[in-house]
Design a protein around this motif. Structure first.
Motif, PDB file in Angstrom:
ATOM      1  N   VAL A 240       5.488 -45.605  26.305  1.00  0.00           N
ATOM      2  CA  VAL A 240       6.035 -44.287  26.617  1.00  0.00           C
ATOM      3  C   VAL A 240       5.457 -43.271  25.640  1.00  0.00           C
ATOM      4  O   VAL A 240       5.640 -43.386  24.421  1.00  0.00           O
ATOM      5  N   ALA A 241       4.759 -42.279  26.174  1.00  0.00           N
ATOM      6  CA  ALA A 241       4.199 -41.234  25.327  1.00  0.00           C
ATOM      7  C   ALA A 241       5.320 -40.308  24.854  1.00  0.00           C
ATOM      8  O   ALA A 241       6.295 -40.069  25.565  1.00  0.00           O
ATOM      9  N   GLY A 242       5.171 -39.801  23.642  1.00  0.00           N
ATOM     10  CA  GLY A 242       6.169 -38.875  23.119  1.00  0.00           C
ATOM     11  C   GLY A 242       7.475 -39.544  22.766  1.00  0.00           C
ATOM     12  O   GLY A 242       8.554 -38.970  22.932  1.00  0.00           O
ATOM     13  N   LEU A 243       7.397 -40.791  22.251  1.00  0.00           N
ATOM     14  CA  LEU A 243       8.614 -41.505  21.892  1.00  0.00           C
ATOM     15  C   LEU A 243       9.332 -40.854  20.714  1.00  0.00           C
ATOM     16  O   LEU A 243      10.497 -41.159  20.457  1.00  0.00           O
ATOM     17  N   ASP A 244       8.644 -39.963  20.028  1.00  0.00           N
ATOM     18  CA  ASP A 244       9.271 -39.251  18.914  1.00  0.00           C
ATOM     19  C   ASP A 244       9.913 -37.938  19.373  1.00  0.00           C
ATOM     20  O   ASP A 244      10.224 -37.073  18.560  1.00  0.00           O
ATOM     21  N   THR A 245      10.096 -37.789  20.674  1.00  0.00           N
ATOM     22  CA  THR A 245      10.816 -36.643  21.235  1.00  0.00           C
ATOM     23  C   THR A 245      12.028 -37.163  22.001  1.00  0.00           C
ATOM     24  O   THR A 245      12.051 -38.331  22.427  1.00  0.00           O
ATOM     25  N   ILE A 246      13.004 -36.330  22.213  1.00  0.00           N
ATOM     26  CA  ILE A 246      14.198 -36.767  22.924  1.00  0.00           C
ATOM     27  C   ILE A 246      13.879 -37.109  24.376  1.00  0.00           C
ATOM     28  O   ILE A 246      14.465 -38.030  24.961  1.00  0.00           O
ATOM     29  N   GLY A 247      12.899 -36.423  24.964  1.00  0.00           N
ATOM     30  CA  GLY A 247      12.483 -36.766  26.326  1.00  0.00           C
ATOM     31  C   GLY A 247      11.874 -38.152  26.391  1.00  0.00           C
ATOM     32  O   GLY A 247      12.130 -38.922  27.333  1.00  0.00           O
ATOM     33  N   GLY A 248      11.054 -38.500  25.389  1.00  0.00           N
ATOM     34  CA  GLY A 248      10.473 -39.833  25.340  1.00  0.00           C
ATOM     35  C   GLY A 248      11.535 -40.907  25.172  1.00  0.00           C
ATOM     36  O   GLY A 248      11.434 -41.998  25.746  1.00  0.00           O
ATOM     37  N   VAL A 249      12.562 -40.612  24.388  1.00  0.00           N
ATOM     38  CA  VAL A 249      13.668 -41.557  24.217  1.00  0.00           C
ATOM     39  C   VAL A 249      14.391 -41.764  25.548  1.00  0.00           C
ATOM     40  O   VAL A 249      14.710 -42.896  25.932  1.00  0.00           O
ATOM     41  N   PHE A 250      14.656 -40.670  26.263  1.00  0.00           N
ATOM     42  CA  PHE A 250      15.284 -40.786  27.584  1.00  0.00           C
ATOM     43  C   PHE A 250      14.446 -41.665  28.508  1.00  0.00           C
ATOM     44  O   PHE A 250      14.958 -42.547  29.193  1.00  0.00           O
ATOM     45  N   ALA A 251      13.138 -41.409  28.531  1.00  0.00           N
ATOM     46  CA  ALA A 251      12.247 -42.155  29.426  1.00  0.00           C
ATOM     47  C   ALA A 251      12.227 -43.635  29.060  1.00  0.00           C
ATOM     48  O   ALA A 251      12.196 -44.503  29.945  1.00  0.00           O
ATOM     49  N   ASN A 252      12.245 -43.939  27.782  1.00  0.00           N
ATOM     50  CA  ASN A 252      12.211 -45.337  27.349  1.00  0.00           C
ATOM     51  C   ASN A 252      13.504 -46.061  27.718  1.00  0.00           C
ATOM     52  O   ASN A 252      13.483 -47.210  28.169  1.00  0.00           O
ATOM     53  N   GLU A 253      14.634 -45.396  27.524  1.00  0.00           N
ATOM     54  CA  GLU A 253      15.916 -46.014  27.834  1.00  0.00           C
ATOM     55  C   GLU A 253      16.107 -46.178  29.345  1.00  0.00           C
ATOM     56  O   GLU A 253      16.759 -47.127  29.801  1.00  0.00           O
ATOM     57  N   PHE A 254      15.547 -45.278  30.122  1.00  0.00           N
ATOM     58  CA  PHE A 254      15.678 -45.327  31.576  1.00  0.00           C
ATOM     59  C   PHE A 254      14.596 -46.209  32.207  1.00  0.00           C
ATOM     60  O   PHE A 254      14.632 -46.485  33.400  1.00  0.00           O
ATOM     61  N   GLY A 255      13.654 -46.667  31.369  1.00  0.00           N
ATOM     62  CA  GLY A 255      12.464 -47.335  31.899  1.00  0.00           C
ATOM     63  C   GLY A 255      12.753 -48.553  32.746  1.00  0.00           C
ATOM     64  O   GLY A 255      12.140 -48.751  33.808  1.00  0.00           O
ATOM     65  N   PHE A 256      13.671 -49.418  32.307  1.00  0.00           N
ATOM     66  CA  PHE A 256      13.920 -50.640  33.062  1.00  0.00           C
ATOM     67  C   PHE A 256      14.583 -50.325  34.400  1.00  0.00           C
ATOM     68  O   PHE A 256      14.261 -50.927  35.428  1.00  0.00           O
ATOM     69  N   VAL A 257      15.535 -49.374  34.396  1.00  0.00           N
ATOM     70  CA  VAL A 257      16.176 -48.978  35.648  1.00  0.00           C
ATOM     71  C   VAL A 257      15.142 -48.386  36.604  1.00  0.00           C
ATOM     72  O   VAL A 257      15.140 -48.676  37.802  1.00  0.00           O
ATOM     73  N   LEU A 258      14.247 -47.566  36.065  1.00  0.00           N
ATOM     74  CA  LEU A 258      13.180 -46.988  36.880  1.00  0.00           C
ATOM     75  C   LEU A 258      12.287 -48.066  37.476  1.00  0.00           C
ATOM     76  O   LEU A 258      11.927 -48.024  38.657  1.00  0.00           O
ATOM     77  N   SER A 259      11.934 -49.052  36.669  1.00  0.00           N
ATOM     78  CA  SER A 259      10.965 -50.067  37.090  1.00  0.00           C
ATOM     79  C   SER A 259      11.407 -50.824  38.323  1.00  0.00           C
ATOM     80  O   SER A 259      10.586 -51.225  39.156  1.00  0.00           O
ATOM     81  N   PHE A 260      12.705 -51.032  38.469  1.00  0.00           N
ATOM     82  CA  PHE A 260      13.200 -51.791  39.614  1.00  0.00           C
ATOM     83  C   PHE A 260      14.014 -50.938  40.580  1.00  0.00           C
ATOM     84  O   PHE A 260      14.033 -51.202  41.783  1.00  0.00           O
ATOM     85  N   GLY A 261      14.702 -49.907  40.063  1.00  0.00           N
ATOM     86  CA  GLY A 261      15.549 -49.097  40.922  1.00  0.00           C
ATOM     87  C   GLY A 261      14.779 -48.334  41.980  1.00  0.00           C
ATOM     88  O   GLY A 261      15.151 -48.352  43.171  1.00  0.00           O
ATOM     89  N   LEU A 262      13.697 -47.647  41.580  1.00  0.00           N
ATOM     90  CA  LEU A 262      12.937 -46.849  42.558  1.00  0.00           C
ATOM     91  C   LEU A 262      12.238 -47.708  43.606  1.00  0.00           C
ATOM     92  O   LEU A 262      12.313 -47.407  44.812  1.00  0.00           O
ATOM     93  N   PRO A 263      11.552 -48.799  43.219  1.00  0.00           N
ATOM     94  CA  PRO A 263      10.956 -49.638  44.259  1.00  0.00           C
ATOM     95  C   PRO A 263      11.989 -50.224  45.222  1.00  0.00           C
ATOM     96  O   PRO A 263      11.773 -50.264  46.433  1.00  0.00           O
ATOM     97  N   LEU A 264      13.137 -50.676  44.683  1.00  0.00           N
ATOM     98  CA  LEU A 264      14.156 -51.250  45.563  1.00  0.00           C
ATOM     99  C   LEU A 264      14.719 -50.201  46.503  1.00  0.00           C
ATOM    100  O   LEU A 264      15.012 -50.485  47.674  1.00  0.00           O
TER     101      LEU A 264
END
Length: 543
Positions: A80-104
């Motif tokens: 995740v690019a920008g992990l030192d920003t709050i947006g990057g933290v959001f993206a990292n924490e949401f990453g697993f849900v994104l990985s399976f939630g959107l395809p399903l």
């Protein structure tokens, strides 16, 4: 007629009634569509609210980046690019849900309006009216694509609302939509290739796992495998780092090519059929197939094999990360200072917690297999085959009991093979064979959670078969609560409401919770008995 006119006519042929089909798809499927959108955007909003409160200073965000920016986490959520920003933290924490939630979500919405309607015979009735041959497929693609776009924009808005960079949030939201659109195209193609909706789901799930694993390996090795995976394209947008939009164009082009391919394949087959025809049956059934048990095994064996392969592959990759997790902890000075002098012992404690998380994810996978397997019994009722089967001297309880038994046996195979895969690869990574027994012992606890979801699915089948979606909703709620709840520091009573946490927070390190396991088993038995009672009393079929 000129060649240009012929080409224009062929491109537009079969699209009559697209608007009507789109309205029908929305009218009949708006509840499921709204549930998917609200659930995923809600998870993102919950992530933003909780993470924003936990990491409210630049120092805390920097510490998060130093702790979770290693190779081990890259395999799980990409780099995740920008992990030192709050947006990057959001993206990292949401990453697993994104990985399976959107395809399903894309698979569910697209298959429902294509292969599922065709399999039920509804599509043939619609095509008998003034509806073009291609109109249902285009309507399905439009509705599913609109839903994933709405989800992406909603997630981006939630990120921006809780402090993330607005431009980066919008770009990340479009990345989410792009991932979903690719899987809309993949599902549309699969719906032309195979004849049954469950086979479409199998192909979609397999492609999701393959894409996820390719992204993880590519992120770990920093090689070109990232570009083979649609999941990797979302990471390469780098929404909160050195942002670039062209990977979105790549996803858009691939999605459009897949949709065009789906139309081409649609033109090459008959309504109700598929490009890959099921294997023709022999003139006489084998001895096993003439028994209720053998017939049930035949019906569920394909799903068992598919889910087993998926579980083994996922757990194998996770187990291979064991040494990487140890290295991240021992080589990180900040973590070393926090854990104290005996860093290696503390690292093993952390690793056991991580392995418990992986087993929890395996439990979620097996629970999904059970819900899907029992859900196929509703198809037996809708198709009329159940009435034929019950017209003989066979009782309802015996029919349902055999199928539930086979599904639970399949769950045992899926869970056992997955746990063995995790244990063996962990032991190989660390050079310590004791981990195999530890992982297998820890995996037993999640059997209680799986049985609870099996009981819930049976109860719904017995009393309200049309409400089968509630079992999936309960699984999603339990999974989200278990995966995100501890990091959000939610109250213990709320966390224990998730069956995956009720069995124990650290089943590999601290062991299972006896109380939690017993409660889940009692509830599972009560729900299963209630399901059998309801199935015996209600009408068959229930429309």
């Amino acid at each position: 007629m000129t060649g240009t006119h012929r080409e224009a006519r062929s491109l537009g042929a079969g699209l009559d009634g697209v608007g009507t089909m789109t309205l029908i798809a929305l009218r009949t499927g708006w509840k499921g569509l709204a549930a998917w959108v609200l659930a995923l955007v809600g998870v993102m909003a919950l992530t933003g609210a909780s993470i924003g409160a936990l990491y409210d200073t630049p120092e805390k965000i920097r510490g998060y980046a130093e702790s979770l920016g290693g190779d081990a986490m890259a395999v799980l959520n990409g780099r995740v690019a920008g992990l030192d920003t709050i947006g990057g933290v959001f993206a990292n924490e949401f990453g697993f849900v994104l990985s399976f939630g959107l395809p399903l979500m894309a698979i569910a919405l697209t298959s429902r309006a294509t292969r599922r309607d065709e399999e039920a015979g509804r599509l043939e009735l619609l095509l008998a009216a003034r509806i073009g041959r291609r109109a249902p497929l285009l309507a399905a693609v439009l509705v599913a694509s609109g839903a994933v776009l709405l989800t992406g924009l909603g997630c981006g808005a939630a990120m921006a609302a809780f402090g993330a960079d607005p431009a980066g949030s919008l770009l990340y939201g479009l990345g989410i939509a792009a991932l979903g659109f690719v899987f809309v195209g993949l599902t549309a193609v699969a719906a032309q290739v195979v004849e049954h909706a469950r086979a479409v789901w199998g192909i979609g799930l397999a492609l999701t796992v393959v894409s996820y694993l390719l992204r993880g390996v590519g992120a770990l090795e920093r090689n070109a495998l990232v570009w083979v995976s649609p999941h990797g394209w979302v990471d390469e947008v780098r929404a909160f780092g050195d942002a670039r939009a062209w990977p979105l164009l790549l996803a858009l082009v691939v999605g459009l090519v897949l949709v065009a391919l789906a139309f081409r394949l649609l033109d090459r087959r008959d309504v109700g059929s598929a490009l890959v025809q099921p294997r023709r049956s022999v003139a006489r059934a084998s001895t096993a197939l003439r028994t209720p048990l053998g017939l049930a095994v035949r019906q569920h064996r394909g799903a068992v094999v598919g889910w087993t392969v998926v579980g083994a592959a996922l757990m194998g990759v996770y187990g291979s990360l064991a040494q990487a997790v140890i290295d991240v902890i021992t080589e990180n000075r900040a973590l070393g200072g926090f854990l104290g002098a005996d860093v290696e012992a503390a690292a093993e404690v952390v690793l056991r917690t991580v392995m418990s998380t992986f087993l929890m994810m395996l439990g979620m996978l097996v629970a999904a297999f059970v819900i899907a397997g029992i859900g196929t019994l509703r198809k037996e009722e809708e198709s009329g085959r159940l009435e034929v089967g019950l017209s003989s001297s066979r009782s309802r309880a015996s029919w349902l009991g055999v199928h539930v038994l086979v599904v639970l046996a399949g769950a045992l195979v899926v869970g056992l093979v997955g746990a063995v895969s995790l244990g063996v690869t962990t032991a190989a990574s660390l050079g310590d064979d004791a981990w195999v027994a530890d992982v297998l012992e820890g995996s037993l606890a999640h059997g209680a959670a799986v049985l609870l979801f099996a009981g819930l699915a049976v109860a719904l089948l017995g009393w309200r078969p049309r409400w089968h979606g509630l079992a999936w909703a309960a699984l999603a709620a339990g999974a989200v609560l278990a995966y995100l709840g501890p990091g959000f520091d939610l109250p213990d009573p709320l966390l224990d409401a998730s069956p995956f946490l009720a069995v124990g927070r650290d089943v590999v390190g601290e062991g299972a919770s006896t109380t939690g396991v017993v409660v889940l088993l009692v509830l599972a038995v009560l729900l299963t008995v209630a399901g059998f009672v309801g199935f015996r009393r209600r009408d068959v079929p229930v429309v």
